[in-house]
Design a protein around this motif. Structure first.
Motif, short mmCIF file in Angstrom:
data_model
loop_
_atom_site.label_atom_id
_atom_site.label_comp_id
_atom_site.label_asym_id
_atom_site.label_seq_id
_atom_site.Cartn_x
_atom_site.Cartn_y
_atom_site.Cartn_z
N GLY A 45 0.74 -1.25 -0.03
CA GLY A 45 -0.13 -0.01 -0.01
C GLY A 45 0.93 1.22 0.17
N PRO A 46 0.07 2.37 -0.08
CA PRO A 46 0.92 3.65 -0.04
C PRO A 46 1.66 4.11 1.23
CG PRO A 46 -1.44 3.99 0.09
CD PRO A 46 -1.17 2.40 -0.16
N ASP A 47 1.43 3.38 2.45
CA ASP A 47 2.14 3.74 3.56
C ASP A 47 3.11 2.61 3.63
OD1 ASP A 47 0.69 1.43 3.81
OD2 ASP A 47 -0.28 1.75 5.71
N ARG A 48 3.38 1.67 2.93
CA ARG A 48 4.39 0.59 2.78
C ARG A 48 4.84 0.29 4.31
NH1 ARG A 48 6.39 -1.78 -1.07
NH2 ARG A 48 8.10 -1.65 -0.56
N GLU A 49 3.63 -0.02 5.33
CA GLU A 49 3.72 -0.70 6.44
C GLU A 49 4.66 -1.78 6.53
OE1 GLU A 49 0.82 -2.65 9.79
OE2 GLU A 49 -0.10 -1.49 8.16
N GLY A 50 5.51 -1.62 7.38
CA GLY A 50 6.54 -2.65 7.60
C GLY A 50 6.13 -4.02 8.57
N CYS A 51 6.74 -4.98 8.30
CA CYS A 51 6.29 -6.31 9.08
C CYS A 51 6.99 -6.08 10.54
CB CYS A 51 6.67 -7.31 8.50
SG CYS A 51 6.47 -9.11 9.26
N CYS A 52 6.35 -6.42 11.61
CA CYS A 52 6.69 -6.02 12.82
C CYS A 52 7.58 -7.47 13.50
CB CYS A 52 5.67 -5.80 13.63
SG CYS A 52 4.99 -4.06 13.44
N LEU A 53 7.61 -8.54 12.69
CA LEU A 53 8.39 -9.59 13.18
C LEU A 53 9.86 -9.77 12.64
CD1 LEU A 53 5.52 -12.10 12.15
CD2 LEU A 53 6.16 -11.15 14.32
N PHE A 54 10.42 -10.79 12.91
CA PHE A 54 11.92 -11.09 12.66
C PHE A 54 11.85 -11.73 11.20
CE2 PHE A 54 10.22 -14.52 15.11
CZ PHE A 54 10.65 -15.44 14.16
N ALA A 55 13.02 -11.28 10.56
CA ALA A 55 13.56 -11.86 9.46
C ALA A 55 13.40 -13.54 9.40
CB ALA A 55 14.97 -11.41 8.95
N GLY A 56 13.02 -13.92 8.34
CA GLY A 56 12.69 -15.40 8.22
C GLY A 56 11.55 -15.85 9.07
N HIS A 57 10.71 -15.32 9.41
CA HIS A 57 9.63 -15.55 10.14
C HIS A 57 8.68 -16.64 9.46
CE1 HIS A 57 6.58 -13.06 8.66
NE2 HIS A 57 7.66 -11.94 8.41
N ALA A 58 8.09 -17.72 9.88
CA ALA A 58 7.24 -18.65 9.20
C ALA A 58 5.79 -18.37 8.96
CB ALA A 58 7.23 -20.08 10.28
N THR A 59 5.49 -17.20 9.60
CA THR A 59 3.93 -17.17 9.49
C THR A 59 3.74 -15.80 8.45
OG1 THR A 59 3.85 -15.69 11.38
CG2 THR A 59 3.43 -18.05 11.80
N GLN A 60 2.57 -15.52 8.34
CA GLN A 60 2.25 -14.10 7.50
C GLN A 60 2.77 -12.97 8.16
OE1 GLN A 60 -2.01 -14.67 7.63
NE2 GLN A 60 -1.99 -15.13 5.60
N HIS A 61 3.12 -11.89 7.15
CA HIS A 61 3.55 -10.78 7.71
C HIS A 61 2.45 -10.03 8.55
CE1 HIS A 61 7.22 -11.08 5.24
NE2 HIS A 61 6.34 -11.43 4.23
N THR A 62 2.86 -9.04 9.56
CA THR A 62 1.88 -8.55 10.51
C THR A 62 0.94 -7.64 9.64
OG1 THR A 62 3.33 -6.66 10.89
CG2 THR A 62 3.49 -8.68 12.34
N TRP A 63 0.95 -7.09 8.47
CA TRP A 63 0.20 -6.28 7.74
C TRP A 63 -0.73 -7.09 7.02
CZ3 TRP A 63 1.92 -7.61 3.09
CH2 TRP A 63 3.24 -7.87 2.86
N GLU A 64 -0.66 -8.40 6.81
CA GLU A 64 -1.47 -9.33 6.05
C GLU A 64 -2.56 -9.68 6.82
OE1 GLU A 64 1.11 -11.57 2.91
OE2 GLU A 64 1.77 -12.08 5.03
N GLU A 65 -3.71 -10.24 6.28
CA GLU A 65 -4.87 -10.50 6.91
C GLU A 65 -4.54 -11.91 7.38
OE1 GLU A 65 -7.91 -9.21 7.19
OE2 GLU A 65 -7.34 -7.32 6.36
N PRO A 66 -4.92 -12.22 8.67
CA PRO A 66 -4.85 -13.53 9.06
C PRO A 66 -5.62 -14.68 8.59
CG PRO A 66 -6.17 -12.36 10.80
CD PRO A 66 -5.64 -11.24 9.40
N HIS A 67 -5.20 -15.84 8.50
CA HIS A 67 -5.99 -16.90 8.05
C HIS A 67 -7.16 -17.08 9.05
CE1 HIS A 67 -6.88 -21.25 6.74
NE2 HIS A 67 -6.28 -20.68 5.75
N PRO A 68 -8.19 -17.58 8.57
CA PRO A 68 -9.35 -17.94 9.61
C PRO A 68 -9.15 -18.91 10.79
CG PRO A 68 -10.17 -17.70 7.34
CD PRO A 68 -8.97 -17.54 7.25
N MET A 69 -8.39 -19.85 10.30
CA MET A 69 -7.79 -21.15 10.97
C MET A 69 -7.06 -20.71 11.90
SD MET A 69 -10.02 -23.34 10.30
CE MET A 69 -9.21 -24.93 10.90
N GLU A 70 -6.16 -19.77 11.84
CA GLU A 70 -5.13 -19.29 12.75
C GLU A 70 -5.79 -18.34 13.95
OE1 GLU A 70 -2.06 -17.22 10.62
OE2 GLU A 70 -1.70 -19.25 9.58
N ASP A 71 -6.88 -18.07 13.84
CA ASP A 71 -7.38 -17.13 14.88
C ASP A 71 -8.39 -17.95 16.02
OD1 ASP A 71 -9.63 -14.12 14.85
OD2 ASP A 71 -8.48 -14.98 16.58
#
Length: 75
Positions: A45-71
């Protein structure tokens, strides 16, 4: 069973120098402190929000929509 019940888990403790952070890492009763580099991926997006996790994390980036099964709040 939820995906977070097995394997390694991480918890952010503090931001350190630019580009790194102090994390707790645990699997079962074993816990350790680790310094990990920040995830370098930013959103599209225009704000280019950064991911708040560490490099090489195994899940989605923090700015992505969570998968329904993960909630666990939706079950």
């Amino acid at each position: 069973m939820y995906a977070h019940e097995n394997g390694q888990h991480y918890g952010l403790l503090a931001d350190l120098e630019c580009g790194t952070a102090l994390w707790l890492r645990w699997a079962g009763p074993d816990v350790e402190l680790v310094v990990l580099p920040d995830c370098p991926v930013a959103g599209r997006g225009p704000d280019r929000e950064g991911c708040c996790l560490f490099a090489g994390h195994a899940t989605q980036h923090t700015w992505e929509e969570p998968h329904p099964m993960e909630d666990p709040c939706t079950s």
